[in-house]
Design a protein around this motif. Structure first.
Motif, PDB file in Angstrom:
ATOM      1  N   ALA A 234       0.827  -1.201   0.000  1.00 55.27           N
ATOM      2  CA  ALA A 234       0.000   0.000   0.000  1.00 55.27           C
ATOM      3  C   ALA A 234       0.867   1.259   0.000  1.00 55.27           C
ATOM      4  O   ALA A 234       0.426   2.322  -0.445  1.00 55.27           O
ATOM      5  N   ASP A 235       2.092   1.135   0.500  1.00 58.22           N
ATOM      6  CA  ASP A 235       3.034   2.259   0.503  1.00 58.22           C
ATOM      7  C   ASP A 235       4.425   1.750   0.153  1.00 58.22           C
ATOM      8  O   ASP A 235       5.378   1.925   0.904  1.00 58.22           O
ATOM      9  N   GLY A 236       4.549   1.120  -0.979  1.00 54.58           N
ATOM     10  CA  GLY A 236       5.849   0.690  -1.479  1.00 54.58           C
ATOM     11  C   GLY A 236       6.629  -0.218  -0.551  1.00 54.58           C
ATOM     12  O   GLY A 236       7.864  -0.218  -0.579  1.00 54.58           O
ATOM     13  N   GLY A 237       5.927  -0.983   0.287  1.00 52.29           N
ATOM     14  CA  GLY A 237       6.607  -1.905   1.192  1.00 52.29           C
ATOM     15  C   GLY A 237       6.842  -1.348   2.576  1.00 52.29           C
ATOM     16  O   GLY A 237       7.297  -2.089   3.472  1.00 52.29           O
ATOM     17  N   TYR A 238       6.548  -0.065   2.794  1.00 47.72           N
ATOM     18  CA  TYR A 238       6.662   0.500   4.137  1.00 47.72           C
ATOM     19  C   TYR A 238       5.455   0.140   5.001  1.00 47.72           C
ATOM     20  O   TYR A 238       5.321   0.616   6.126  1.00 47.72           O
ATOM     21  N   ASP A 239       4.587  -0.681   4.466  1.00 50.94           N
ATOM     22  CA  ASP A 239       3.500  -1.310   5.232  1.00 50.94           C
ATOM     23  C   ASP A 239       3.870  -2.788   5.367  1.00 50.94           C
ATOM     24  O   ASP A 239       3.535  -3.608   4.537  1.00 50.94           O
ATOM     25  N   VAL A 240       4.598  -3.110   6.422  1.00 50.45           N
ATOM     26  CA  VAL A 240       5.207  -4.438   6.590  1.00 50.45           C
ATOM     27  C   VAL A 240       4.226  -5.400   7.249  1.00 50.45           C
ATOM     28  O   VAL A 240       3.713  -5.133   8.334  1.00 50.45           O
ATOM     29  N   ALA A 241       3.998  -6.528   6.571  1.00 51.10           N
ATOM     30  CA  ALA A 241       3.118  -7.561   7.123  1.00 51.10           C
ATOM     31  C   ALA A 241       3.897  -8.612   7.896  1.00 51.10           C
ATOM     32  O   ALA A 241       3.379  -9.209   8.842  1.00 51.10           O
ATOM     33  N   ASP A 242       5.157  -8.861   7.493  1.00 52.46           N
ATOM     34  CA  ASP A 242       5.963  -9.883   8.172  1.00 52.46           C
ATOM     35  C   ASP A 242       7.438  -9.576   7.919  1.00 52.46           C
ATOM     36  O   ASP A 242       7.919  -9.681   6.790  1.00 52.46           O
ATOM     37  N   TYR A 243       8.144  -9.199   8.985  1.00 53.94           N
ATOM     38  CA  TYR A 243       9.564  -8.847   8.875  1.00 53.94           C
ATOM     39  C   TYR A 243      10.456 -10.052   8.613  1.00 53.94           C
ATOM     40  O   TYR A 243      11.611  -9.889   8.233  1.00 53.94           O
ATOM     41  N   ARG A 244       9.959 -11.240   8.841  1.00 51.92           N
ATOM     42  CA  ARG A 244      10.794 -12.438   8.714  1.00 51.92           C
ATOM     43  C   ARG A 244      10.596 -13.160   7.388  1.00 51.92           C
ATOM     44  O   ARG A 244      11.135 -14.233   7.189  1.00 51.92           O
ATOM     45  N   GLU A 245       9.834 -12.557   6.494  1.00 54.99           N
ATOM     46  CA  GLU A 245       9.620 -13.111   5.166  1.00 54.99           C
ATOM     47  C   GLU A 245       9.883 -12.048   4.106  1.00 54.99           C
ATOM     48  O   GLU A 245       9.594 -10.867   4.321  1.00 54.99           O
TER      49      GLU A 245
END
Length: 539
Positions: A65-76
């Motif tokens: 939604a914002d070029g990846g600055y909306d992180v769903a999972d830091y370990r993937e």
């Protein structure tokens, strides 16, 4: 070449760091989107360029939604970029070429697809799941008004209402709910994420919106003139970053903490760089500075003066993934940068902007401390200002109804070779278009077109990085201003190196020297032409 320190374990003090916006760097699988395999294929190019480290914008699992600055999972790793195994290979292969890896951490918020926020929406008001965020009842007779008057960075209110009537805070897009850093689980999770990546070889982290993480739990209205600020530069932040510093220093080769800190008060800025907090922070005052000798001299002097008491190295940067590209900005009547005034369609003299950008490259690479180079700057890429509205993805554009042009113009995929799109960004025969359209004349900026050309921007950067690495006194260390015309920036570094930049409209005499090491453009005998920089050997 195996990874070694540039001089000591404190490699970040004088490093040349290249920013990789993965989505726009190189597409290996032909789907029109840059990926980690594409970066791996271009590692020899980056090694030849001569950089010490790569800083990657977020490459994690994300709805984008914002070029990846909306992180769903830091370990993937997000599938559009590749896999965790590929990220580990990239870190290792870059290290074998002597290039470190810096990852991006976004502590202010997560994606609304993050498991924590999914749990929060499914839970009741007042639940432990919601305590990790900022859920509040609304104002008004029926709670129909936001809890306070805070604005979103992307336009509109910073609050969104959920079906049960509560509101949640998002200082950026609604898809980016803010975390409550007073919650111990939030702190523990981020320290675990740091360990996860440090254990995989990451040499440092860039901390997004580092001064906005902590919030006043009372959530007062901005209109009330709250002091201290309710969500910017709060004292609680320093305890967070001290904890991160202890973690970073626990590794045999200490890891670097690099803050994105936008603060107008230099003394407040310097507090983040005390010996037990962050190692460095981005120098936004210099980045936004106009092409003006007095303004640049003041910015440089202030920067060095602020960093000196805390013993931290300065950083220098001309552009990034949020900023109008340098050759475009420097070709305008107003050569500074202000987010509030960002616009497209402003008249630009690209020849003038390129000449100034070449001079600015030598200026930044000669200053004390570390330097950042945003991908494509070494190719003299201009801002792309005619992206069709239906292709623009930046939420800044959409949430402001197009009044803010957004940041996609500096994120257009790089041109590597050829004379037609995708200009080598995607492999030959790929049918998918690049995710953002490239200009038809992008071929003249291709890396292959500039390779070996004596007057190309790529050759200038390669030569400057090589000299910077091999010349004693450059990188970290002191500098001394030299006597010169007020419209000329002239300074000495180390034993016998000097740099001069002519920002006047007439040729100026060169400082005393024995040899010219490098110039950003042709010299006029013993004179330095306007908008030109030179590196000199003084003895």
């Amino acid at each position: 070449m195996q990874l070694t320190d540039r001089s000591t374990n404190a490699w970040w003090r004088g490093a040349a760091i290249y920013q990789v916006y993965v989505r726009s760097f190189a597409d290996d699988n032909g789907d029109g989107v840059g990926d980690l395999a594409g970066v791996r294929s271009r590692l020899p190019y980056l090694a030849e360029l001569g950089v010490d480290a790569l800083w990657f914008n977020p490459w994690y699992a994300s709805p984008m939604a914002d070029g990846g600055y909306d992180v769903a999972d830091y370990r993937e790793i997000d599938p559009m970029f590749g896999t965790l195994a590929e990220a580990e290979k990239l870190i290792a292969e870059a290290g074998e070429l002597g290039i470190r890896t810096i990852i991006d951490i976004v502590p202010n918020h997560v994606s609304d697809a993050h498991r924590w926020f999914v749990q929060a929406l499914a839970a009741a008001p007042g639940s432990p799941e919601r305590a990790r965020f900022w859920f509040r009842p609304g104002k008004g007779e029926h709670g129909e008004l936001p809890p306070n008057d805070w604005p979103s960075q992307f336009g509109g209110s910073a609050w969104t209402r959920v079906p049960d009537g509560e509101w949640y805070l998002h200082r950026f897009a609604p898809e980016q709910p803010d975390l409550n850093w007073a919650h111990p689980e939030v702190r523990q999770e981020h320290e675990d994420v740091l360990r996860f990546w440090f254990d995989r070889g990451a040499a440092g982290v860039r901390i997004d919106s580092a001064a906005e993480v902590a919030k006043d739990p009372a959530l007062p209205d901005l209109a009330d003139g709250a002091d201290p600020h309710p969500y910017n530069d709060r004292d609680e932040l320093h305890d967070i970053y001290r904890s991160w510093r202890r973690l970073a220093d626990s590794y045999p080769q200490p890891k670097a903490l690099i803050g994105e800190v936008w603060l107008p008060d230099p003394e407040r800025f310097a507090r983040y760089l005390r010996p037990d907090e962050l190692h460095t922070a981005f120098n936004f005052g210099f980045l936004a500075c106009p092409w003006d000798a007095e303004a640049l001299r003041e910015s440089i002097s202030t920067t060095l003066a602020v960093h000196a008491p805390v013993g931290a190295p300065a950083t220098w940067v001309l552009a990034n993934h949020d900023i109008t590209r340098t050759v475009t900005r420097y070709g305008r009547a107003d050569t500074g940068f202000d987010f509030a005034d960002k616009a497209h369609g402003i008249p630009t003299d690209l020849a003038l902007g390129t000449r100034r950008a070449r001079a600015a490259a030598l200026l930044t690479l000669a200053l004390p401390g570390s330097v950042y180079l945003y991908q494509g700057e070494e190719l003299a890429l201009p801002e792309v200002e005619d992206i069709p509205a239906d292709r623009i993805e930046d939420p800044m554009y959409h949430r402001t109804g197009g009044t803010d042009p957004g940041r996609d113009g500096c994120r257009v995929p790089l041109p590597w070779n050829g004379s037609a799109p995708a200009f080598g960004f995607s492999p030959a025969g790929a049918t998918a278009e690049p995710w953002l359209p490239q200009p038809a004349d992008w071929g003249r900026h291709c890396a292959t077109a500039q390779d070996g050309a004596a007057d190309s921007m790529l050759t200038l950067y390669r030569t400057a990085f090589r000299l910077r690495r091999s010349t004693a006194g450059l990188g970290d260390g002191p500098m001394t201003w030299l006597d010169a015309d007020p419209r000329v920036l002239a300074f000495a570094r180390g034993d016998g190196f000097s740099c001069a930049v002519n920002l006047s409209d007439t040729p100026q005499p060169l400082p005393a020297h024995h040899a010219v090491l490098l110039a950003s453009g042709p010299l006029d005998g013993g004179l330095l032409p306007p908008d030109t920089a030179v590196w000199l050997r003084a003895n």
